[in-house]
Design a protein around this motif. Sequence first.
Motif, PDB file in Angstrom:
ATOM      1  N   THR A 147     -36.524  21.284 -30.136  1.00  0.00           N
ATOM      2  CA  THR A 147     -36.445  22.614 -29.517  1.00  0.00           C
ATOM      3  C   THR A 147     -36.226  22.500 -28.015  1.00  0.00           C
ATOM      4  O   THR A 147     -35.390  23.211 -27.447  1.00  0.00           O
ATOM      5  N   ALA A 148     -36.966  21.600 -27.366  1.00  0.00           N
ATOM      6  CA  ALA A 148     -36.829  21.425 -25.913  1.00  0.00           C
ATOM      7  C   ALA A 148     -35.435  20.921 -25.549  1.00  0.00           C
ATOM      8  O   ALA A 148     -34.808  21.424 -24.606  1.00  0.00           O
ATOM      9  N   LEU A 149     -34.947  19.928 -26.279  1.00  0.00           N
ATOM     10  CA  LEU A 149     -33.621  19.376 -25.991  1.00  0.00           C
ATOM     11  C   LEU A 149     -32.527  20.405 -26.257  1.00  0.00           C
ATOM     12  O   LEU A 149     -31.582  20.529 -25.467  1.00  0.00           O
ATOM     13  N   LEU A 150     -32.638  21.145 -27.355  1.00  0.00           N
ATOM     14  CA  LEU A 150     -31.651  22.187 -27.633  1.00  0.00           C
ATOM     15  C   LEU A 150     -31.673  23.256 -26.544  1.00  0.00           C
ATOM     16  O   LEU A 150     -30.619  23.753 -26.135  1.00  0.00           O
ATOM     17  N   GLY A 151     -32.856  23.591 -26.060  1.00  0.00           N
ATOM     18  CA  GLY A 151     -32.967  24.565 -24.966  1.00  0.00           C
ATOM     19  C   GLY A 151     -32.226  24.102 -23.726  1.00  0.00           C
ATOM     20  O   GLY A 151     -31.513  24.878 -23.089  1.00  0.00           O
ATOM     21  N   GLU A 152     -32.368  22.828 -23.396  1.00  0.00           N
ATOM     22  CA  GLU A 152     -31.645  22.268 -22.249  1.00  0.00           C
ATOM     23  C   GLU A 152     -30.137  22.313 -22.484  1.00  0.00           C
ATOM     24  O   GLU A 152     -29.366  22.657 -21.579  1.00  0.00           O
ATOM     25  N   MET A 153     -29.722  21.975 -23.694  1.00  0.00           N
ATOM     26  CA  MET A 153     -28.295  21.968 -24.014  1.00  0.00           C
ATOM     27  C   MET A 153     -27.721  23.386 -23.976  1.00  0.00           C
ATOM     28  O   MET A 153     -26.594  23.587 -23.517  1.00  0.00           O
ATOM     29  N   ILE A 154     -28.486  24.353 -24.442  1.00  0.00           N
ATOM     30  CA  ILE A 154     -28.046  25.756 -24.389  1.00  0.00           C
ATOM     31  C   ILE A 154     -27.943  26.213 -22.947  1.00  0.00           C
ATOM     32  O   ILE A 154     -26.939  26.813 -22.540  1.00  0.00           O
ATOM     33  N   ASP A 155     -28.960  25.909 -22.140  1.00  0.00           N
ATOM     34  CA  ASP A 155     -28.956  26.298 -20.719  1.00  0.00           C
ATOM     35  C   ASP A 155     -27.784  25.678 -19.970  1.00  0.00           C
ATOM     36  O   ASP A 155     -27.226  26.292 -19.060  1.00  0.00           O
ATOM     37  N   ASP A 156     -27.409  24.452 -20.353  1.00  0.00           N
ATOM     38  CA  ASP A 156     -26.296  23.752 -19.706  1.00  0.00           C
ATOM     39  C   ASP A 156     -24.936  24.176 -20.253  1.00  0.00           C
ATOM     40  O   ASP A 156     -23.904  23.690 -19.808  1.00  0.00           O
ATOM     41  N   GLY A 157     -24.937  25.038 -21.267  1.00  0.00           N
ATOM     42  CA  GLY A 157     -23.684  25.491 -21.858  1.00  0.00           C
ATOM     43  C   GLY A 157     -23.075  24.504 -22.842  1.00  0.00           C
ATOM     44  O   GLY A 157     -21.916  24.645 -23.232  1.00  0.00           O
ATOM     45  N   GLN A 158     -23.838  23.506 -23.257  1.00  0.00           N
ATOM     46  CA  GLN A 158     -23.326  22.503 -24.183  1.00  0.00           C
ATOM     47  C   GLN A 158     -23.339  22.990 -25.630  1.00  0.00           C
ATOM     48  O   GLN A 158     -22.614  22.467 -26.462  1.00  0.00           O
ATOM     49  N   VAL A 159     -24.198  23.979 -25.910  1.00  0.00           N
ATOM     50  CA  VAL A 159     -24.335  24.497 -27.263  1.00  0.00           C
ATOM     51  C   VAL A 159     -24.158  26.015 -27.205  1.00  0.00           C
ATOM     52  O   VAL A 159     -24.931  26.709 -26.551  1.00  0.00           O
ATOM     53  N   PRO A 160     -23.133  26.536 -27.879  1.00  0.00           N
ATOM     54  CA  PRO A 160     -22.955  27.995 -27.885  1.00  0.00           C
ATOM     55  C   PRO A 160     -23.992  28.645 -28.813  1.00  0.00           C
ATOM     56  O   PRO A 160     -24.374  28.067 -29.827  1.00  0.00           O
ATOM     57  N   VAL A 161     -24.429  29.821 -28.428  1.00  0.00           N
ATOM     58  CA  VAL A 161     -25.412  30.548 -29.211  1.00  0.00           C
ATOM     59  C   VAL A 161     -24.838  31.905 -29.564  1.00  0.00           C
ATOM     60  O   VAL A 161     -24.291  32.591 -28.715  1.00  0.00           O
ATOM     61  N   SER A 162     -24.965  32.275 -30.817  1.00  0.00           N
ATOM     62  CA  SER A 162     -24.492  33.583 -31.277  1.00  0.00           C
ATOM     63  C   SER A 162     -25.677  34.405 -31.738  1.00  0.00           C
ATOM     64  O   SER A 162     -26.531  33.924 -32.490  1.00  0.00           O
ATOM     65  N   TYR A 163     -25.723  35.634 -31.264  1.00  0.00           N
ATOM     66  CA  TYR A 163     -26.788  36.550 -31.680  1.00  0.00           C
ATOM     67  C   TYR A 163     -26.253  37.631 -32.582  1.00  0.00           C
ATOM     68  O   TYR A 163     -26.925  38.628 -32.819  1.00  0.00           O
ATOM     69  N   THR A 164     -25.070  37.438 -33.148  1.00  0.00           N
ATOM     70  CA  THR A 164     -24.458  38.485 -33.974  1.00  0.00           C
ATOM     71  C   THR A 164     -25.266  38.770 -35.233  1.00  0.00           C
ATOM     72  O   THR A 164     -25.225  39.864 -35.741  1.00  0.00           O
ATOM     73  N   HIS A 165     -26.012  37.785 -35.712  1.00  0.00           N
ATOM     74  CA  HIS A 165     -26.821  37.997 -36.919  1.00  0.00           C
ATOM     75  C   HIS A 165     -27.982  38.950 -36.661  1.00  0.00           C
ATOM     76  O   HIS A 165     -28.627  39.412 -37.583  1.00  0.00           O
ATOM     77  N   LEU A 166     -28.244  39.280 -35.397  1.00  0.00           N
ATOM     78  CA  LEU A 166     -29.359  40.161 -35.060  1.00  0.00           C
ATOM     79  C   LEU A 166     -28.943  41.620 -34.968  1.00  0.00           C
ATOM     80  O   LEU A 166     -29.773  42.484 -34.729  1.00  0.00           O
ATOM     81  N   ARG A 167     -27.675  41.899 -35.163  1.00  0.00           N
ATOM     82  CA  ARG A 167     -27.199  43.287 -35.083  1.00  0.00           C
ATOM     83  C   ARG A 167     -27.819  44.128 -36.175  1.00  0.00           C
ATOM     84  O   ARG A 167     -27.994  43.686 -37.307  1.00  0.00           O
ATOM     85  N   ALA A 168     -28.113  45.375 -35.819  1.00  0.00           N
ATOM     86  CA  ALA A 168     -28.727  46.291 -36.795  1.00  0.00           C
ATOM     87  C   ALA A 168     -27.679  46.922 -37.688  1.00  0.00           C
ATOM     88  O   ALA A 168     -26.544  47.010 -37.432  1.00  0.00           O
TER      89      ALA A 168
END
Length: 66
Positions: free
Chosen positions: A45-66
């Motif tokens: 979780t910590a490493l993924l957080g760093e990778m997300i913050d650095d833009g190395q891992v894209p994150v999609s929140y589309t599954h959270l749409r109502a």
Amino acid sequence: MTEHGGAAALKQNNLAALRSALYRTDFATKKELAEQCRLSLAACTALLGEMIDDGQVPVSYTHLRA
């Protein structure tokens, strides 16, 4: 190698393992990635957080749409 240098090398190895696991899959949970990389869930979780913050891992929140 100093202890600090050893920790830095270990972190880089863990990041490389995580990148490799992400490259090999289209979708995986953090738990699955942690198991594949032999990391604790907290470390993954910590490493993924760093990778997300650095833009190395894209994150999609589309599954959270109502």
